[in-house]
Each structure stands twice: as C-alpha cells, then as structure tokens.
Write a protein that holds these residues in place. Structure first.
Motif, mmCIF file in Angstrom:
data_model
loop_
_atom_site.group_PDB
_atom_site.id
_atom_site.type_symbol
_atom_site.label_atom_id
_atom_site.label_comp_id
_atom_site.label_asym_id
_atom_site.label_seq_id
_atom_site.Cartn_x
_atom_site.Cartn_y
_atom_site.Cartn_z
ATOM 1 N N PRO A 265 0.828 -1.217 0.000
ATOM 2 C CA PRO A 265 0.000 0.000 0.000
ATOM 3 C C PRO A 265 0.863 1.267 0.000
ATOM 4 C CG PRO A 265 -0.073 -1.082 2.162
ATOM 5 C CD PRO A 265 0.817 -1.916 1.297
ATOM 6 N N LYS B 139 1.073 5.523 -0.141
ATOM 7 C CA LYS B 139 0.236 6.664 0.219
ATOM 8 C C LYS B 139 0.494 7.783 -0.776
ATOM 9 C CE LYS B 139 -0.101 6.010 5.198
ATOM 10 N NZ LYS B 139 0.346 6.524 6.502
ATOM 11 N N LYS C 66 -0.308 11.709 -1.728
ATOM 12 C CA LYS C 66 -0.900 12.982 -1.316
ATOM 13 C C LYS C 66 -1.319 13.750 -2.566
ATOM 14 C CE LYS C 66 -0.243 16.934 1.617
ATOM 15 N NZ LYS C 66 0.689 18.035 1.795
ATOM 16 N N ASP D 116 -5.908 15.434 -0.068
ATOM 17 C CA ASP D 116 -6.140 14.222 0.700
ATOM 18 C C ASP D 116 -5.007 13.224 0.530
ATOM 19 O OD1 ASP D 116 -8.468 15.008 1.709
ATOM 20 O OD2 ASP D 116 -9.740 13.618 0.562
ATOM 21 N N ILE D 117 -4.910 12.293 1.493
ATOM 22 C CA ILE D 117 -3.981 11.181 1.349
ATOM 23 C C ILE D 117 -4.776 9.968 0.886
ATOM 24 C CG2 ILE D 117 -2.433 9.604 2.561
ATOM 25 C CD1 ILE D 117 -1.074 12.126 2.818
ATOM 26 N N MET E 251 -4.807 5.912 -0.078
ATOM 27 C CA MET E 251 -4.066 4.665 0.057
ATOM 28 C C MET E 251 -4.237 3.923 -1.252
ATOM 29 S SD MET E 251 -2.553 4.214 2.838
ATOM 30 C CE MET E 251 -2.420 2.726 3.767
ATOM 31 N N ASN F 58 -3.338 0.494 -3.205
ATOM 32 C CA ASN F 58 -2.675 -0.811 -3.201
ATOM 33 C C ASN F 58 -2.891 -1.529 -4.515
ATOM 34 O OD1 ASN F 58 -5.138 -2.352 -3.001
ATOM 35 N ND2 ASN F 58 -5.229 -1.711 -0.872
ATOM 36 N N SER G 277 4.423 11.265 -3.031
ATOM 37 C CA SER G 277 4.103 9.849 -2.798
ATOM 38 C C SER G 277 4.933 9.313 -1.644
ATOM 39 C CB SER G 277 4.423 8.995 -4.022
ATOM 40 O OG SER G 277 4.296 9.714 -5.200
ATOM 41 N N GLU H 119 6.076 5.537 0.516
ATOM 42 C CA GLU H 119 6.022 4.077 0.495
ATOM 43 C C GLU H 119 6.384 3.508 1.861
ATOM 44 O OE1 GLU H 119 8.841 2.004 -1.974
ATOM 45 O OE2 GLU H 119 10.347 3.581 -1.735
ATOM 46 N N TYR I 256 6.182 5.043 7.010
ATOM 47 C CA TYR I 256 6.216 5.486 5.607
ATOM 48 C C TYR I 256 7.252 6.574 5.390
ATOM 49 C CZ TYR I 256 2.080 2.958 4.029
ATOM 50 O OH TYR I 256 1.207 1.975 3.648
#
Ligand code: GTP
Length: 603
Positions: A371, A373, A375, A387-388, A390, A392, A406, A408, A483
């Motif tokens: 997954p 993340k 932004k 927003d963030i 997720m 995957n 981004s 990881e 992350y």
C-alpha cells in the motif's frame, strides 16, 4: 489452582530451533500426552505447517507439573513462528509473565531470535535462555553462550542446556519456569476481565476464543462481550486446552483457556481485545490495534469455470484467518477474482499453499504489491484535494498531474549471517534501495546487519535471493518502519499504442526501465505473432522507457488442408480457432491470450 501456583509462559525461537519438539516433550513429561501416542508435534496442526516446518497458527496447552510436593498449572502459550505475525506474537506475550528463549546450540542466534528477544525484552518479561539440541555432534554451546552475552547481555550462568529430542534437561527447565517466572497478576474479586489472544473456527461450534483471565471469573451460561465489538454472546462451553479442548464449568483469574459462544465469524474476535461480562464493563487492555495487511495480491481461478469452487475454498480459509482482507475484483484479462491483503509475504505464501493443497485448486496469484500513500495536489477540478489516498492497486493510482507527493512503506530488516557473505549482502541491499543502519560482529564468524528497506523491494524475492547468496546460512527478519516520501511512478504497458491497464505497476522511478524491459520481453515471448507487427512499449507518464516488437505473420489454420481438405475437417478447425479466440482479450485489434497475462502478472 490459586494464582500463585500458575505460570503462563511462551517459547520464542527461530524457525526449526525445536520449539514444537520441546513443547511435545514438556507435555509428555507432565503426563499431558502419552509417550506412546503418535502425536508428535501436537502444537503444529495444519498440513502446510508440517510441510514447511513453521507454526502459523498459535496453539496453546495447559499442563500440571509437580514440584517440591506442590502441583503447578503451567500454561504454555504458543506464539506464531514468523515475523509477519509479530502483532500476534506481541499479543501472545501479553498473556505471559515470562518466556523461554530457545536457541539451537548448533546454529546459534538467528534473525528471528533477535526480533523475538526484543519483543519480550520490551515487555519487561523474565527471559530463560535455553540452548537446544545439545545432543548434536557439532553443537557448540560455548560459542552460542558467547553470542547470547555479547548481543543480549545474558549472564552465562543463567543459560540452561537441553535436548528437546532426548528429553535431557527438560525437567530442570520446567523447574526454572516455576522459579524464574512470576505467577500471573490477578484479582479474583474484581469484575471478570480477560485478554483475547487467539481464536480459531470450528465447523460445529463456531469461533473458539483463547483467553488469559486477568480478573474475576467466567462461568458457563454467562453473557459476555468484547470491548471493541458491540455484540454479546452466551458462554456455551468453557475449558482448558489439555492439550485438546477439555470442558470445565468456569475459568478463574490467572488461568488460560477457551470459550465457545456461538460466534460465527473470526472477524468478530480481534486478537488483543478485552473480554468482559455484559453486565460489568471494565477498562480495556491498552494497545489494542487491528492487524493491517501490508501485502496485496489478486487471486484468480486458472480457468473461469472454477470460479465457484475457488470462491468456496476462499470462504472456508477466510473463516479461520481474520487477518486476510478480501475484496471482489475483476480484470478484463483474468476475469472475476479477488484482491487479498496479507500481513506479509510468508502469510501470503502460506495462504496460497493452503488454497492449493487443502482444496485442490490451482490459482493465479498476481505479483504482490504494497500500500502506497499518495498525497493529492490542491486542484479545484478534482474532488478530493490535499487528501492522502491509500493505493494498493496500480489501477487506482491517480494521474501524475494530481500527485503532490508519494510515500512508500519501509521496514527495518535484521540479517544475521556468516561474515564471509558481507559483500554480497551489501550489494543485494543496495540494489534493493536499502540503507544500512548498523553492522557488527556477534562472534568471530558472524555478523548482524540492520537495514532500512522499502517493503516493495522485499515482497517478491528478497528472502530467496538472500538465502541463495549465502547457501541458506543467512537469516532475515523485518518489522514495520512507517512510511517515507519516495519517487514513485506508474509504469504502463502499451500494445500498438493502446494501454493494457491491468498490467500497470507502481515502481520506484529508478526501477522503471528495468521492470519495463522485463515485462516487454515476457509479452514479446507470449503474444503470438499476428497479421501485423505489434509494438510492445513500457511508458512512464507518456515517456517510453522500453520497447519490443513482435513481427507480423499470417496464420492460416486451414493451410495444411488447402489442397483437397475435407469440408467437415476444415470447419472443425475453424471452430476450434474461434473457441481459442474466446480466451483472448482484445487490446485494440490485437489478440492477447490469457496465458500472456498470467505469465506477466503471476509471481
Ligand atoms: P517452527 O514450528 O517452525 O518454529 O519449528 P520448531 O522450532 O517448532 O522446530 P521443531 O520442533 O519442528 O524442530 C525442528 C527440527 O529439529 C526437527 O527435525 C526436530 O526433530 C529437530 N530437533 C528438535 N529438538 C532437537 C534436539 O534436541 N536434538 C536434535 N538432534 N534435534 C532436535
């Protein structure tokens, strides 16, 4: 049994250091299981666990041991044997007041020993260091004791030596459990409160909850609830694992046992939750968290006709494993399937093996992803700004123009290895974008190395590579390290300019070309030649990073029959070709066989 004569403990060990053998021997020596009975390794129950020699699902057992004329109730709380389950290990440890740190006297301290030691140490639990397999010819107890004192500052005097196989020293170990581990803190006058530390699904009785009772008591027929679920259940059966479930009428503070309460789904029994009576709420145990999946993969039937069969196999397995996340997914190339989320790579392997072994289903498991993340930029035209997200699944990766930053997931990896492999391991970690945190000798021949690594770089084959580089001598373990910002790109594949969305992957930008090349050449090898030339391209944000060509070829299945072919035979061949086409996916005007997708997407 009053709480003063109860001991709750775990055995923590690296894979194969003899945990199950030791547990068996303890059960035998306390008369809990019969010596003659052919139930060796009673604690390892699943077929796949036996085959791979790992414990996945913790099994717990109670025994009665007589010491200095007194009977003691010893609860061995088993912990899962692998890093992927470190949250579960940590919860099982929560139910204990001490641990046995079991180390193979031949192999010495390994990565998992290291990780598990610190889990127990951070909980302030007394640790009984034990060397196992002292019967082995090449056992080197002195060297291992040196390691224990150099890494963990363990006092050489306190180390016990056993042979779990032959039973040597096991009696002394049971005595040490009574001497060195305190009884569970408990108050039988307070409202009933227990820690749920494991659960499993029984076809007939529903979910079994394993719990360590902290305060008060639980009785048959009482109504209970869990602090983090708002449902209530009636206790239909209560008892201890002796070592099979043995019903009683109640469990008191200090004891460890099981209950059945007509619970139908293990999802309702989150490990780490607090069990109490419906009528008297209590302060829950701190630190409750739901296990979160970190490795995702798509699962599809080899053949769509097996979809129903696979679904029922999956449903059965999911009943027993609440930590697997599952969502329906469909892909134009692979058909209808599911996207599963696992705790880690081994968890995924074990699940897949169970699926294949226990249900006889061949499945297509896609390469795992992690997954990320993302932004989002503050752009008015897109709904969710700043927003963030997720992500995957690469298909859900937003457009480059919309991404602000981004992130990881990273892990802290521990490698223990003979020193001669130092150079090779450094090279491997570097190639996987690892950053060294520490590297030091633990004895004259061995090193411990700590690396920070992106999870995405270890999900596929890091462990296998490490094992083959070191002829199997290095051990590896990792834990979550949060992350970090990273330069990620969505790598897409095009056939004559048309994108094949389901082949997209998210990669670190520095890896785009390499991965692009690999996939393009797999596609070149698996897509049959067609009437026109096909360009296979890999691109990142519109920029081509790799390319292969598939030359044109005219394929006429009836060619052999051109001269004097029987009309029926000719029709049959054409029909067969048409059937073949049904299994093709059209990308633009290009026919791509399902096998090509499987080749590229499968691990
Ligand atoms: P996981 O369940 O994967 O954690 O493994 P484990 O730690 O339970 O190891 P297990 O008890 O399965 O033992 C691994 C191997 O070591 C088996 O082949 C055992 O027979 C062997 N073994 C265990 N204890 C001894 C011992 O004291 N001496 C010798 N010679 N072999 C042992």
């Amino acid at each position: 049994f009053p709480a003063e004569r109860i001991r709750n403990f775990s055995i923590i060990a690296h894979i194969d250091h003899g945990k199950s053998t030791l547990a068996d021997r303890m059960l035998e020596m306390t008369g809990t299981i019969d010596k003659t009975q052919d139930n060796r390794q009673i604690l390892d129950k699943l077929q796949v666990e036996r085959e791979r020699g790992i414990t996945v699902k913790a099994q717990t057992a109670t025994m009665v041991y007589e010491f200095e004329g007194q009977q003691y109730l010893l609860n061995l709380i088993d912990t899962p044997g692998h890093v992927d389950f470190s949250y579960e290990v940590s919860r099982s440890l929560q139910a204990c007041q001490g641990v046995i740190l079991l180390v193979d006297a031949n192999q010495g301290v390994q990565a998992q020993t290291f990780a598990n030691f610190y889990l127990a140490f951070s909980k302030n639990l007394p640790i009984i260091p034990v060397l196992n397999k002292i019967d082995l010819k090449n056992a080197n107890p002195e060297r291992v004791i040196e390691q224990l004192s150099s890494i963990f500052e363990i006092d050489a005097e306190s180390v016990l030596k056993v042979s779990a196989k032959q039973g040597t020293g096991v009696n002394e170990l049971l005595q040490a459990v009574i001497d060195r581990i305190p009884p569970p803190p408990s108050d039988r006058n307070l409202p009933a409160k227990a820690l749920l530390f494991d659960s499993w699904y029984d076809k007939y009785k529903g979910v079994a909850l394993l719990m360590a009772v902290h305060n008060g008591s639980f009785k048959l027929g009482q109504h209970i609830t869990l602090a983090h679920a708002n449902k209530s259940f009636e206790i239909k059966e209560i008892g201890i694992m002796y070592p099979e479930p043995t019903p009683l009428t109640s469990l008191y503070a200090g004891q460890v046992g099981y209950i059945y309460c007509n619970m139908r789904s293990v999802k309702e029994a989150a490990v780490g939750d607090t069990i109490h009576l419906l009528s008297s709420p209590v302060e829950p145990f701190p630190g409750f968290a739901k296990a979160k999946p970190m490795v995702f993969a798509g699962v599809y039937p080899m053949d769509q006709s097996e979809h129903t069969q696979l679904r029922s196999a999956l449903e059965k397995l999911l009943l027993n494993d609440p930590s697997v996340e599952c969502a329906v997914e469909s892909s134009p190339a692979l058909g209808n399937g599911w996207r599963l989320g696992f705790l880690g790579v081994l968890h995924m392997d074990v699940f897949n093996q169970r699926l294949e072994q226990e249900y006889g289903t061949q499945v297509v498991l896609t390469a795992p992803s992690v997954p990320f993340k993302i932004k989002l930029k503050n752009i008015k035209s897109i709904k969710k700004t700043g927003d963030i997200l997720m992500v995957n699944n690469p298909e859900k990766m937003p457009n480059v123009q919309h991404i602000e930053e981004s992130f990881e997931p990273l892990v802290t990896g521990t490698i223990i290895t003979p020193s001669v492999y130092l150079g090779d391991i450094i090279a491997l970690c570097l190639e996987r974008r690892g950053v060294q945190i520490d590297s030091r000798n633990i004895d004259s021949e061995r090193l411990i190395m700590i690396y920070k690594l992106p999870l995405n770089e270890i999900v596929v084959d890091f462990y296998d590579k490490l094992k083959s580089l070191t002829s199997g001598y290095a051990s590896f373990d990792y834990e979550d390290a949060g992350y970090e910002s990273s330069n990620l790109s969505k790598l897409q594949f095009l056939l004559n300019g048309d994108p094949v969305e389901e082949l997209s992957v998210i990669v670190h930008t520095s890896k785009a070309r390499e991965v692009g090349k690999q996939v393009c050449s797999k596609l070149r090898d698996t897509i049959p030649r067609q009437q026109y030339q096909i360009q296979v391209q890999a691109c990142v944000g519109g920029k081509i990073v790799a390319r292969e060509d598939i030359k044109a070829l005219r394929k006429d299945v009836t060619q052999k029959l051109k001269y004097g072919g029987d009309i029926n035979r000719r029709n049959k061949l054409l029909k067969r070709q048409a059937e073949g086409k049904k299994r093709m996916r059209m990308v633009g005007n290009i026919e791509v066989p399902r096998e090509a997708f499987i080749k590229v997407l499968q691990r």
